[in-house]
Structures are given as C-alpha cells and as structure tokens.
Design a protein around this motif. Structure first.
Motif, PDB file in Angstrom:
ATOM      1  N   LYS A  37       0.811  -1.219   0.000  1.00 13.94           N
ATOM      2  CA  LYS A  37       0.000   0.000   0.000  1.00 13.94           C
ATOM      3  C   LYS A  37       0.844   1.269   0.000  1.00 13.94           C
ATOM      4  O   LYS A  37       0.358   2.336   0.320  1.00 13.94           O
ATOM      5  N   ASP A  38       2.112   1.133  -0.346  1.00 12.65           N
ATOM      6  CA  ASP A  38       2.964   2.305  -0.392  1.00 12.65           C
ATOM      7  C   ASP A  38       2.726   3.068  -1.684  1.00 12.65           C
ATOM      8  O   ASP A  38       2.185   2.543  -2.636  1.00 12.65           O
ATOM      9  N   LYS A  39       3.170   4.318  -1.682  1.00  9.69           N
ATOM     10  CA  LYS A  39       2.985   5.180  -2.851  1.00  9.69           C
ATOM     11  C   LYS A  39       4.323   5.752  -3.290  1.00  9.69           C
ATOM     12  O   LYS A  39       4.401   6.858  -3.780  1.00  9.69           O
ATOM     13  N   PHE A  40       5.374   4.972  -3.114  1.00  7.43           N
ATOM     14  CA  PHE A  40       6.715   5.473  -3.385  1.00  7.43           C
ATOM     15  C   PHE A  40       7.197   4.998  -4.735  1.00  7.43           C
ATOM     16  O   PHE A  40       6.930   3.885  -5.154  1.00  7.43           O
ATOM     17  N   ASN A  41       7.933   5.856  -5.383  1.00  7.45           N
ATOM     18  CA  ASN A  41       8.510   5.526  -6.674  1.00  7.45           C
ATOM     19  C   ASN A  41      10.025   5.449  -6.483  1.00  7.45           C
ATOM     20  O   ASN A  41      10.720   6.439  -6.635  1.00  7.45           O
ATOM     21  N   MET A  42      10.483   4.260  -6.100  1.00  7.48           N
ATOM     22  CA  MET A  42      11.909   4.077  -5.856  1.00  7.48           C
ATOM     23  C   MET A  42      12.451   3.073  -6.859  1.00  7.48           C
ATOM     24  O   MET A  42      11.766   2.134  -7.242  1.00  7.48           O
ATOM     25  N   LYS A  43      13.706   3.274  -7.215  1.00 10.66           N
ATOM     26  CA  LYS A  43      14.349   2.371  -8.159  1.00 10.66           C
ATOM     27  C   LYS A  43      15.344   1.486  -7.425  1.00 10.66           C
ATOM     28  O   LYS A  43      16.018   1.942  -6.502  1.00 10.66           O
ATOM     29  N   PRO A  44      15.445   0.224  -7.841  1.00 10.01           N
ATOM     30  CA  PRO A  44      16.423  -0.665  -7.209  1.00 10.01           C
ATOM     31  C   PRO A  44      17.839  -0.109  -7.349  1.00 10.01           C
ATOM     32  O   PRO A  44      18.186   0.511  -8.350  1.00 10.01           O
ATOM     33  N   ARG A  80       3.538 -11.678  -0.943  1.00 13.13           N
ATOM     34  CA  ARG A  80       3.737 -10.229  -0.987  1.00 13.13           C
ATOM     35  C   ARG A  80       4.473  -9.864  -2.273  1.00 13.13           C
ATOM     36  O   ARG A  80       5.287 -10.623  -2.770  1.00 13.13           O
ATOM     37  N   ARG A  81       4.186  -8.675  -2.767  1.00 17.99           N
ATOM     38  CA  ARG A  81       4.919  -8.219  -3.956  1.00 17.99           C
ATOM     39  C   ARG A  81       6.359  -7.940  -3.545  1.00 17.99           C
ATOM     40  O   ARG A  81       6.648  -7.695  -2.372  1.00 17.99           O
ATOM     41  N   PRO A  82       7.282  -7.943  -4.488  1.00 17.38           N
ATOM     42  CA  PRO A  82       8.670  -7.655  -4.146  1.00 17.38           C
ATOM     43  C   PRO A  82       8.821  -6.242  -3.586  1.00 17.38           C
ATOM     44  O   PRO A  82       8.069  -5.339  -3.937  1.00 17.38           O
ATOM     45  N   HIS A  83       9.784  -6.090  -2.704  1.00 18.98           N
ATOM     46  CA  HIS A  83      10.107  -4.766  -2.174  1.00 18.98           C
ATOM     47  C   HIS A  83      10.581  -3.910  -3.346  1.00 18.98           C
ATOM     48  O   HIS A  83      11.337  -4.394  -4.196  1.00 18.98           O
ATOM     49  N   PRO A  84      10.154  -2.655  -3.427  1.00 22.33           N
ATOM     50  CA  PRO A  84      10.505  -1.824  -4.593  1.00 22.33           C
ATOM     51  C   PRO A  84      12.005  -1.557  -4.763  1.00 22.33           C
ATOM     52  O   PRO A  84      12.444  -1.256  -5.866  1.00 22.33           O
ATOM     53  N   VAL A  85      12.777  -1.693  -3.706  1.00 21.25           N
ATOM     54  CA  VAL A  85      14.220  -1.466  -3.810  1.00 21.25           C
ATOM     55  C   VAL A  85      15.011  -2.759  -3.658  1.00 21.25           C
ATOM     56  O   VAL A  85      15.948  -3.019  -4.390  1.00 21.25           O
TER      57      VAL A  85
END
Length: 147
Positions: free
Chosen positions: A50-57, A116-121
C-alpha cells in the motif's frame, strides 16, 4: 532473530509504542516522535503493498541493506534515511501514533500472507525476511525514543 510476525514480539512492539509520550526526546537523530511515527508507517505500508513510493532498485544499497538485515546487530544510529522516507513536516503526535498502531495491526492480521509483492528497492523477501525487517526497523526507532 526476532520477527514482527511472532505474537510475543508483536505484543512487545505495541506495548513499547504506547510508552512513547509526546514529550519524548530522541536519543539520536533529527526526528521528533510524531515524525518517527510517520516514518515507521512507510515500511509497513510497503509490506502490505500500500505504499505510494517511486523508488528504483540500487544494487549497492541492496547489498549493504541485506547484510544489515541478517546481522544480529541493531541498525546503526544516525544511518542515512532515503529522502522518500524522510518525515520532516509537522505531524500531530496522537494522530500519527494511532495510525502507526493501526498499520501495525493490519500487518499483524496479514502475517500469514506468503504472496507479498517484491520490495521496490530490495526485491523479493520471504515471510521471515519481512518479519525481521519490520521488527528491526521498529525496534531501532523505539530505542531511539528510549523504549
């Protein structure tokens, strides 16, 4: 290592949260208690998808972070916080404390989720890794405020 998904650990974390008073001063760092509560909601929201962050690995961050996560040692004091996770606004103490408690409860009720979906980073985490991450992060910040 402890896990947010162990009942005793979860209950201890919730009890520690309730011990933090509005007058509490950090033993390190720049955040006040309300900002810390806001900041601590981010990893839980990420675990719940439920996060709204746009982070790149970032492979360097991933490598360093995973090493810290698997270590028995607590997170280091004054470790840098990615800009997207910084809480610098003025927040209402009671409201943010209640929101953090609600997010913690929601994650607890979702504790058996193995999909769970993968962590965005950092990519894919197992259930155990998610539980350890949540415990280490909350423990770090609760110790920051003396509980």
């Amino acid at each position: 290592m402890k896990s947010f998904f162990e009942q005793q650990t979860y209950e201890e974390l919730r009890a520690r949260l309730q011990q933090i008073e509005s007058s509490a001063q950090p033993e390190w760092g720049k955040m006040n208690a309300a900002q810390m509560f806001q900041h601590c909601q981010y990893p839980i929201q990420t675990a719940l998808g439920k996060d709204k962050f746009n982070m790149k690995p970032n492979w360097i961050v991933k490598l360093l972070f995973k090493k810290m996560m698997y270590s028995e040692k607590p997170f280091k004091r004054n470790a840098p916080t990615p800009k997207v996770f910084q809480a610098t606004d003025n927040y209402d103490f009671s409201s943010e404390k209640e929101k953090l408690d609600q997010w913690m409860q929601e994650l607890w009720y979702d504790r058996d989720n193995e999909d769970r979906r993968p962590h965005p980073v950092f990519g894919h985490f197992t259930k155990d890794q998610w539980g350890t991450l949540q415990w280490k992060h909350l423990d770090h910040h609760f110790r920051q405020f003396g509980v």
